[in-house]
Design a protein around this motif. Structure first.
Motif, PDB file in Angstrom:
ATOM      1  N   ALA A  33       0.724  -1.331   0.148  1.00 38.41           N
ATOM      2  CA  ALA A  33       0.104  -0.023   0.110  1.00 38.41           C
ATOM      3  C   ALA A  33       0.721   1.283   0.078  1.00 38.41           C
ATOM      4  N   GLN A  34       0.117   2.375  -0.359  1.00 36.74           N
ATOM      5  CA  GLN A  34       0.851   3.760  -0.274  1.00 36.74           C
ATOM      6  C   GLN A  34      -0.178   4.619   0.243  1.00 36.74           C
ATOM      7  N   ILE A  35       0.557   5.500   0.809  1.00 41.28           N
ATOM      8  CA  ILE A  35      -0.002   6.785   1.384  1.00 41.28           C
ATOM      9  C   ILE A  35       0.455   7.923   0.091  1.00 41.28           C
ATOM     10  N   SER A  36      -0.557   8.572  -0.398  1.00 40.08           N
ATOM     11  CA  SER A  36      -0.337   9.413  -1.519  1.00 40.08           C
ATOM     12  C   SER A  36      -0.886  10.741  -1.189  1.00 40.08           C
ATOM     13  N   PHE A  37       0.064  11.685  -0.977  1.00 44.36           N
ATOM     14  CA  PHE A  37       0.030  13.157  -0.394  1.00 44.36           C
ATOM     15  C   PHE A  37      -0.161  14.079  -1.494  1.00 44.36           C
ATOM     16  N   TRP A  38      -1.276  14.709  -1.941  1.00 42.39           N
ATOM     17  CA  TRP A  38      -1.486  15.591  -3.031  1.00 42.39           C
ATOM     18  C   TRP A  38      -1.488  16.773  -2.567  1.00 42.39           C
ATOM     19  N   GLU A  39      -1.113  17.833  -3.355  1.00 41.28           N
ATOM     20  CA  GLU A  39      -1.334  19.246  -3.331  1.00 41.28           C
ATOM     21  C   GLU A  39      -1.301  20.052  -2.162  1.00 41.28           C
ATOM     22  N   GLN A  40      -0.269  19.511  -1.427  1.00 44.07           N
ATOM     23  CA  GLN A  40       0.265  20.173   0.009  1.00 44.07           C
ATOM     24  C   GLN A  40       1.656  21.031  -0.033  1.00 44.07           C
ATOM     25  N   ASN A  41       1.350  22.041   0.686  1.00 46.80           N
ATOM     26  CA  ASN A  41       2.754  23.122   0.958  1.00 46.80           C
ATOM     27  C   ASN A  41       3.767  22.230   1.435  1.00 46.80           C
ATOM     28  N   TYR A  42       4.814  22.558   1.538  1.00 49.85           N
ATOM     29  CA  TYR A  42       6.113  22.016   2.094  1.00 49.85           C
ATOM     30  C   TYR A  42       5.849  21.892   3.589  1.00 49.85           C
ATOM     31  N   ASN A  43       5.368  22.932   4.125  1.00 48.89           N
ATOM     32  CA  ASN A  43       5.183  23.027   5.617  1.00 48.89           C
ATOM     33  C   ASN A  43       4.229  22.047   6.400  1.00 48.89           C
ATOM     34  N   LYS A  44       3.360  21.372   5.483  1.00 49.58           N
ATOM     35  CA  LYS A  44       2.290  20.375   5.854  1.00 49.58           C
ATOM     36  C   LYS A  44       2.753  19.027   5.693  1.00 49.58           C
ATOM     37  N   VAL A  45       3.909  18.656   5.047  1.00 51.78           N
ATOM     38  CA  VAL A  45       4.376  17.439   4.794  1.00 51.78           C
ATOM     39  C   VAL A  45       4.426  16.637   6.062  1.00 51.78           C
ATOM     40  N   ILE A  46       5.193  17.049   6.888  1.00 49.22           N
ATOM     41  CA  ILE A  46       5.701  16.338   8.101  1.00 49.22           C
ATOM     42  C   ILE A  46       4.810  16.437   9.276  1.00 49.22           C
ATOM     43  N   GLU A  47       3.849  17.715   9.188  1.00 46.41           N
ATOM     44  CA  GLU A  47       2.749  17.884  10.139  1.00 46.41           C
ATOM     45  C   GLU A  47       1.995  16.565  10.040  1.00 46.41           C
ATOM     46  N   VAL A  48       1.682  16.380   8.685  1.00 47.69           N
ATOM     47  CA  VAL A  48       0.538  15.356   8.521  1.00 47.69           C
ATOM     48  C   VAL A  48       0.898  13.877   8.436  1.00 47.69           C
ATOM     49  N   LEU A  49       2.304  13.717   8.007  1.00 49.72           N
ATOM     50  CA  LEU A  49       2.715  12.412   7.730  1.00 49.72           C
ATOM     51  C   LEU A  49       3.274  11.688   9.018  1.00 49.72           C
ATOM     52  N   LYS A  50       3.848  12.490   9.864  1.00 51.65           N
ATOM     53  CA  LYS A  50       4.388  11.744  11.030  1.00 51.65           C
ATOM     54  C   LYS A  50       3.626  11.101  11.993  1.00 51.65           C
ATOM     55  N   ASP A  51       2.199  11.373  11.890  1.00 55.58           N
ATOM     56  CA  ASP A  51       1.165  10.479  12.623  1.00 55.58           C
ATOM     57  C   ASP A  51       0.835   9.301  11.917  1.00 55.58           C
ATOM     58  N   ARG A  52       0.835   9.673  10.613  1.00 59.93           N
ATOM     59  CA  ARG A  52       0.270   8.449   9.523  1.00 59.93           C
ATOM     60  C   ARG A  52       1.382   7.447   8.812  1.00 59.93           C
ATOM     61  N   VAL A  53       2.299   7.899   8.598  1.00 63.77           N
ATOM     62  CA  VAL A  53       3.405   7.046   8.184  1.00 63.77           C
ATOM     63  C   VAL A  53       3.583   5.691   9.231  1.00 63.77           C
ATOM     64  N   PRO A  54       3.714   5.851  10.401  1.00 67.75           N
ATOM     65  CA  PRO A  54       3.879   4.712  11.390  1.00 67.75           C
ATOM     66  C   PRO A  54       2.610   3.808  11.334  1.00 67.75           C
TER      67      PRO A  54
END
Length: 757
Positions: free
Chosen positions: A453-474
């Motif tokens: 599976a893959q998380i697909s992160f679309w249409e995001q500004n750079y400052n939102k990347v870690i904010e969103v993914l650090k809770d969801r990648v694990p």
């Protein structure tokens, strides 16, 4: 080397026999290992500890590991190439008997990492760093024996680099996050209608530049650096150039190659796809594929796009019939351009295979092909929408697929769409759930043929990347690594608190706080605030304050809290004594507001078609929010393609909260004079109701972004009001305007609202 192999062969059985006599305890590792036994005691390290590499290829990993240990402990470990009988060693080696991504980690009198290859050794190193324990008087690791490997080999995160520009630091930071949680692939979406971020010397006009003249493409040197940066951490970068659709940059800037020129205007024809009916296009595409293969040499795949293809305009080109006739595309000649599309995919697949790699596409073709053209079965399909192709159909017809379902693995910042981690933890590999009500959920009983599976992160500004993914990648990592044992979210979250703390010390070792903030959540102040910056480890802090987003080129040394009176961006970075950065810059935007509402945010669902009953809904957050102003509007529109207008717009966005949710706004308003008042209410993918003095004044009934009008008589005076709002899926937008009968223009509702005391 022979000595080491014999030594471990004797040691490992002894360790496991000893450990079987001890109790198995919970450990704070994500993903949870398949097999582990905890023993009593701790392996302590100090500046005399060495990292011993038994194969020279592991030397980069050894140095990387020393850097991580130094960042959290201040200890400097040396790397050695020869094994000695020193108990104070961390030993890295290979075992050819282990599976492709299998590793063993044994901590007792020494630390032993055995792995099948470099990447699995890097995963073992991530486990080791999650186990590190630092107290005032020691640094060490718990005695433990781990034997581990993933259930599914395709574990990936996609980053959209083409809608919004991302600095190199952001891409590096996501690579470190993926290493820490054993995600194998980083899929980079390098091109789309707005930007083409992959540099091509043959087509220099594709190098997009921002309005201020700043570069918004990556150089070959930067991309090659990222490939090596990822490789040293056991992460592989998969490149994507999206074709034939999402390609405005190609057919508009080089119509003679990728498109068609209108002879009447001498301008590019609007095709929406590159010209699949022209040999020049294929020659140019092969050049791109060959360049991708060269730069991203570690990747076994090249992603060629293949989704959301609009084919009507290409059928009107004069070369369309000529090409289709030459290629024997009878259905395309008869008007079914999908046959040409499938032919295009297969032809590009041949180009990719010539480079020694495999092709990935988005779910975009129907059934198994069109006309006489069947899609090659050696193409891997990422199934995301399920409307172009059903995953079961693809599996039954011999395709291997990857699950990137909307809920929970699509994250779309412009939609404020990021399903929460608890929902994600309940997901299973055979599940597809769409945000649209009329698209049925899918649950496949057999997982055969689903690679991962893959998380697909679309249409995001750079400052939102870690904010969103650090809770969801694990969460993604655990569900793909140890699927059968991933059943208890409470247990997972306890482990996440620990691993997240270690991650922050490694990569986000700065905390920014403010005084006199209006709410516990969010950085809003009314008059002024003192900014307090603290470090989570040793070092000194530098900072910058600006009214523009971006990474600063100059910093000031932080010595004490400082006062700000206007909205702006705080950037802070930790440095060691040699002025080397520790981790990454941490940024926080601080917003000045005029408080006018008390708010409460409630839980809702994507399936709901009415405003939730707030009396029975779970309260997510409450506090105070403010009047719309130009600075806040600019911040909102920075994340959107469909910009919101200031006229009547009410701020319904809250940091860290994603759709869907219900919202209640409370306050007081002042009716200036007696008379009949007209109200205009407008929502987009939501509903709203306005109550004044306990009476329902406006009741929204459509999700169509159309204004609804209401007329009510009022006496002059002060009245309490309540706004109920429900935001469902895509566009979070609430607008309320008013005017007194006989007046001309409508006015913003907030002109009536009395500021909170």
């Amino acid at each position: 080397m022979k000595f080491y192999t014999i030594y471990l062969a004797l040691l490992i059985p002894i360790v496991f026999i000893q450990c079987k006599q001890t109790a198995t305890h919970e450990i704070n590792i994500i993903p949870k290992p398949h097999e582990y036994v905890v023993s009593k005691g701790t392996f302590k390290i100090n500046n005399k500890t060495k990292i011993v590499v038994l194969n020279n290829s592991l030397t980069p990993l050894a140095h990387f590991l020393t850097d991580q240990i130094y960042k959290v402990s201040g200890l400097t470990l040396n790397v050695a190439a020869e094994y000695t009988e020193n108990n104070n060693n961390i030993i890295l080696g290979y075992d050819n008997n282990l599976g492709e991504e299998e590793y063993k980690l044994i901590i007792e009198k020494k630390v032993h990492i055995e792995a099948s290859n470099y990447n699995s050794a890097a995963m073992a190193a991530a486990t080791l760093m999650q186990l590190i324990n630092i107290t005032e008087d020691q640094v060490g690791f718990p005695n433990i024996s781990i034997s581990d490997k993933p259930d599914y080999k395709y574990r990936s995160v996609m980053l959209d680099l083409a809608r919004f520009w991302h600095p190199m630091e952001t891409v590096k930071e996501i690579i470190d996050l993926l290493w820490f949680y054993k995600i194998k692939y980083l899929h980079l979406h390098l091109s789309d209608n707005r930007r083409f971020t992959f540099p091509l010397d043959a087509f220099p006009n594709l190098k997009t530049v921002n309005e201020d003249g700043s570069r918004e493409y990556y150089t070959l040197e930067e991309l090659e650096y990222l490939v090596e940066y990822a490789r040293k951490r056991g992460v592989t970068i998969i490149p994507e150039i999206d074709l034939p659709g999402h390609s405005t940059q190609l057919w508009s800037k080089y119509p003679e190659v990728f498109g068609s020129i209108d002879p009447k205007t001498n301008k590019p024809k609007t095709l929406y796809v590159i010209n699949m009916a022209k040999e020049e296009t294929y020659k140019a595409v092969e050049l791109i594929i060959n360049q991708l293969a060269k730069v991203f040499y570690t990747s076994p795949y090249i992603h060629i796009g293949g989704d959301e293809v609009y084919l009507q305009p290409i059928k009107e080109l004069p070369e369309y019939k000529t090409y289709c006739k030459k290629q024997g595309l009878k259905a395309a000649l008869a008007g079914n351009a999908n046959e040409l599309f499938c032919h295009f995919i297969n032809r590009l697949n041949g180009m990719v295979k010539k480079t020694g790699k495999k092709t990935i596409v988005w779910e975009g073709f129907h059934n198994t092909g069109a006309g006489d053209v069947q899609i090659d079965k050696d193409i891997t399909v990422i199934v995301w929408n399920t409307t172009y192709n059903h995953p079961e159909n693809l599996l039954n017809n011999g395709f291997e697929i990857i699950n990137s379902t909307w809920i929970p693995w699509y994250q779309v910042e412009a939609m404020n769409f990021a399903p929460n981690p608890e929902i994600a933890y309940d997901w299973d590999l055979g599940d597809w759930t769409h945000w649209e009500d009329d698209i049925e959920d899918i649950q496949l009983s057999s997982k055969k043929g689903i690679l991962g599976a893959q998380i697909s992160f679309w249409e995001q500004n750079y400052n939102k990347v870690i904010e969103v993914l650090k809770d969801r990648v694990p969460v993604l990592s655990e569900r793909l690594w140890n699927n059968e044992n991933s059943t208890d979210y409470i247990n997972y979250h306890k482990r996440f608190i620990s691993t997240n703390s270690t991650y922050d010390k490694l990569f986000m070792p700065i905390e920014i706080k403010g005084t006199q903030l209006i709410n516990k959540e969010g950085f809003h102040f009314e008059d002024k605030t003192d900014i307090i910056i603290s470090a989570k480890g040793k070092g000194y802090i530098k900072y910058a304050y600006s009214n523009q987003w971006g990474l600063p080129s100059e910093y000031l040394t932080y010595t004490e809290p400082f006062e700000i009176k206007n909205s702006g961006l705080i950037t802070a970075q930790l440095f060691d004594e040699s002025n080397k950065a520790i981790g990454y810059p941490v940024q926080q935007y601080i917003t000045k507001i005029e408080p006018i509402y008390n708010y409460k945010v409630y839980e809702s669902t994507h399936e709901a078609n009415k405003i939730p009953d707030f009396s029975t809904s779970r309260l997510l957050r409450e506090g105070v929010t403010g009047k719309m102003n130009n600075v806040r509007l600019k911040e909102i529109n920075r994340d959107l393609f469909a910009k919101v207008k200031k006229e009547g717009h009410i701020d319904t966005r809250f940091e860290g909260l994603y759709n869907p949710y219900g919202l209640e706004l409370l306050g007081n308003l002042e009716i200036p004079s007696d008379g009949s008042y007209q109200w205009q209410l407008q929502t987009w993918d939501g509903l709203a109701e306005l109550y004044i003095d306990g009476k329902l004044i406006c009741k929204g009934e459509n999700f169509k972004n159309e204004p609804e009008f209401f007329t009510v008589n009022f006496k002059e005076g002060n009245y309490p009001f309540q706004i109920k709002y429900f935001y469902k899926n895509i566009q979070n937008q609430l607008s309320i305007l008013y005017r007194k009968e006989g007046d001309g223009n409508y006015n913003h509702f907030e002109e009536l609202v009395v500021p909170l005391k």
